[in-house]
Design an enzyme around this catalytic site. Structure first.
Site, mmCIF file in Angstrom:
data_model
loop_
_atom_site.group_PDB
_atom_site.id
_atom_site.type_symbol
_atom_site.label_atom_id
_atom_site.label_comp_id
_atom_site.label_asym_id
_atom_site.label_seq_id
_atom_site.Cartn_x
_atom_site.Cartn_y
_atom_site.Cartn_z
ATOM 1 N N CYS A 250 42.290 29.090 41.270
ATOM 2 C CA CYS A 250 42.794 30.062 42.250
ATOM 3 C C CYS A 250 42.179 31.434 42.006
ATOM 4 C CB CYS A 250 44.312 30.176 42.158
ATOM 5 S SG CYS A 250 45.152 28.664 42.589
ATOM 6 N N CYS A 424 27.193 40.714 40.337
ATOM 7 C CA CYS A 424 28.155 39.815 41.001
ATOM 8 C C CYS A 424 29.538 40.169 40.464
ATOM 9 C CB CYS A 424 27.793 38.344 40.775
ATOM 10 S SG CYS A 424 27.976 37.828 39.072
HETATM 11 N N1 LIG Z 1 48.992 24.472 28.836
HETATM 12 C C1 LIG Z 1 49.841 25.335 29.392
HETATM 13 N N2 LIG Z 1 50.979 25.673 28.760
HETATM 14 C C2 LIG Z 1 51.865 26.528 29.314
HETATM 15 N N3 LIG Z 1 51.674 27.119 30.494
HETATM 16 C C3 LIG Z 1 50.540 26.838 31.163
HETATM 17 C C4 LIG Z 1 49.567 25.943 30.658
HETATM 18 N N4 LIG Z 1 48.544 25.875 31.553
HETATM 19 C C5 LIG Z 1 48.871 26.691 32.564
HETATM 20 N N5 LIG Z 1 50.068 27.269 32.332
HETATM 21 C C6 LIG Z 1 50.791 28.221 33.186
HETATM 22 O O1 LIG Z 1 50.926 27.641 34.472
HETATM 23 C C7 LIG Z 1 50.962 28.668 35.446
HETATM 24 C C8 LIG Z 1 50.020 28.280 36.560
HETATM 25 O O2 LIG Z 1 50.144 29.260 37.555
HETATM 26 P P1 LIG Z 1 49.087 29.484 38.697
HETATM 27 O O3 LIG Z 1 48.249 28.283 38.847
HETATM 28 O O4 LIG Z 1 49.856 29.928 39.899
HETATM 29 O O5 LIG Z 1 48.129 30.639 38.244
HETATM 30 P P2 LIG Z 1 48.020 31.754 37.118
HETATM 31 O O6 LIG Z 1 47.382 31.121 35.933
HETATM 32 O O7 LIG Z 1 49.319 32.446 36.882
HETATM 33 O O8 LIG Z 1 47.108 32.854 37.826
HETATM 34 P P3 LIG Z 1 45.604 32.885 38.335
HETATM 35 O O9 LIG Z 1 45.104 31.471 38.427
HETATM 36 O O10 LIG Z 1 45.680 33.562 39.638
HETATM 37 O O11 LIG Z 1 44.898 33.694 37.304
HETATM 38 C C9 LIG Z 1 50.564 29.972 34.758
HETATM 39 O O12 LIG Z 1 51.682 30.788 34.601
HETATM 40 C C10 LIG Z 1 50.012 29.507 33.410
HETATM 41 O O13 LIG Z 1 50.244 30.429 32.373
#
Ligand SMILES: Nc1ncnc2c1ncn2[C@@H]1O[C@H](COP(=O)(O)OP(=O)(O)OP(=O)(O)O)[C@@H](O)[C@H]1O
Length: 466
Positions: A250, A424
């Site tokens: 994203c 970029c």
């Molecule tokens: N292995 C993991 N353990 C704990 N939390 C996780 C793990 N992988 C991803 N997350 C959490 O899952 C969530 C996924 O949220 P989302 O995909 O909406 O995007 P984001 O990571 O918050 O933001 P962006 O992709 O815009 O930088 C996030 O809060 C991220 O920290």
């Protein structure tokens, strides 16, 4: 006369009633305040803190029956013939772990808390950022910079103080996965990234937990239920991970806020169906959502694969194998270039954003080519840059020559050649572009290291990042 033989008038009686009513109101207020205080206690990293959190399921279920408060709170569920008291009692007895309190996790958590799941666990290591708020609707501006788990837990408790909320403020890894997941009945994967998806699916296979998995990117989303009553797991469908370059995020490709909202709601719905033992959970089928055309399709997917390396009959993953598996290297193809680790160019073909700034301040004749896609360029750009997206560089090479010729004529009376810089967003595509430009005879082309992010960080903090 009262029972003690003391003379009393109607006025006396009215006064006494008023006095008792005031005392009763004060006691009621005090009870309410204590209930609110009680509900604000919770558990951090799986350990309950003093005073425990919400009332336990046993307290909400009186002799296996819903308490009067529960009947009132969930009355609209109870009125549904296909849900009713039994399914609601199942929800109250169930525990659900949501991994990721982001775009998918936000609505999923709100609905799971609201519907009366007995215990809801939240795992995330991240903090709330301003650019999360357009879609991560469980968080508010007041929580920017603070733990997402803390923020999500507070929102869930505010909606339903009778649900036990367990906070796991940590990343979900092989070292803590089994210990965490063991404590829950159902897992919701809301992490939306490939390594975590394999890890969570494998963990659920090892521990025999149903998994509600969702994904959202751009204007599309998908959803399915894995490892449910003999149904397939994630590896049955995707035995080998996609190349890293195919894994869009994203943060790179963008996402319309409502899309993870829709998928997150559907994840909550599937979790409720599995927990409440109602309906037909989405196992062996996948729901595909296309926001632009407003289409939802459900397709049949492959069943459990006997050869699956996680759940296959003769190859079932053990706890030990799971703990020793490296999901990061497994999901990064050695042939694909990680977007964060590109080193294509010799150091003389690269320049820092600070050096670039010093040169333009001195008035150096130059052309700055910005190779981001046009819709990125429209968000923000450096003054006087020329936007030629990487994908159209080959077709628009003559524009680079023309810009250089113009600059040389304008600044130096044709006496000295103008420099060519390429920028970029983060400094990966610009390296690819410079490599191509060198091949096409623009030998002096230089990449600006770290792109516009480095410009904002090292040169102009007021320059917006996205
Ligand atoms: N292995 C993991 N353990 C704990 N939390 C996780 C793990 N992988 C991803 N997350 C959490 O899952 C969530 C996924 O949220 P989302 O995909 O909406 O995007 P984001 O990571 O918050 O933001 P962006 O992709 O815009 O930088 C996030 O809060 C991220 O920290």
């Amino acid at each position: 006369m009262d029972s003690n033989g003391v003379a009393e008038t109607p006025a006396d009686i009215r006064r006494e009633i008023a006095s008792l009513e005031k005392a009763k109101a004060e006691i009621d207020d005090r009870i309410t305040a204590l209930r609110v205080r009680l509900s604000s206690y919770g558990s951090v990293n799986g350990n309950e803190v003093a005073n425990s959190s919400a009332p336990r399921t046993e307290e909400t279920l009186l002799n296996g029956q819903l308490s009067p408060d529960m009947i009132y709170r969930y009355s609209r569920h109870l009125l549904l013939p296909s849900v009713g008291v039994e399914a609601q009692a199942n929800l109250l007895k169930c525990s659900v772990l949501v991994i990721g309190a982001g775009g998918l996790g936000s609505p999923a958590l709100l609905y799971l808390a609201a519907c009366g799941i007995g215990r809801v666990g939240i795992v995330d290591h991240d903090v709330v950022e301003l650019n999360n708020l357009h879609r991560q609707i469980i968080h508010t501006e007041a929580y920017i910079g603070r733990s997402k788990v803390e923020s999500a837990a507070a929102a869930c408790r505010a909606i339903n103080s009778t649900v036990q909320i367990v906070e796991h403020r940590e990343a979900f890894r092989t070292s803590n996965a089994l210990e965490i997941v063991r404590k829950y009945d159902i897992v919701v994967d809301a992490t939306d990234n490939v390594p975590s998806r394999y890890m969570i699916s494998d963990c659920c296979v090892v521990l025999g937990k149903p998994l509600i998995s969702g994904a959202a990117l751009g204007l599309e989303g998908q959803l399915t239920v894995y490892n449910y009553k003999g149904g397939p797991c994630y590896r049955c469908l995707f035995p080998t991970p996609p190349p890293t370059t195919a894994c869009q995020r994203c943060a790179d490709s963008g996402v319309l806020g409502v899309v993870p909202g829709v998928i997150g709601c559907l994840q909550a719905l599937e979790a409720i169906k599995v927990a409440g033992a109602v309906g037909e959970p989405l196992s062996g089928r996948m729901l595909l959502f296309d926001a632009l055309s407003a289409r939802i399709r459900v397709v049949k997917i492959r069943g459990r694969s006997p050869q699956c390396e996680a759940c296959g009959e003769n190859s079932k993953l053990t706890e030990e194998q799971f703990c020793n598996f490296n999901y990061e290297t497994f999901t990064q193809s050695p042939l694909s270039t990680s977007p964060l680790k590109l080193h294509l160019l010799p150091s003389e073909a690269r320049i820092t954003s600070k050096e670039y700034n010093e040169r333009i301040v001195k008035g150096e004749a130059h052309v700055l080519v910005d190779v981001r896609p046009a819709h990125h360029y429209k968000i923000i750009s450096l003054p006087k840059s020329l936007n030629i997206p990487l994908a159209s560089m080959e077709a628009r090479l003559s524009e680079v020559s023309a810009a250089l010729a113009r600059e040389e004529g304008h600044k130096n009376n044709n006496s000295q050649s103008a420099s060519l810089y390429v920028i970029c967003r983060r400094g990966n595509d610009s390296q690819r572009a410079v490599q191509y430009l060198h091949k096409m005879g623009f030998a002096s082309a230089k990449d600006i290291i770290g792109g516009l992010e480095s410009w904002a960080h090292d040169v102009d903090p007021s320059f917006p990042t996205y």
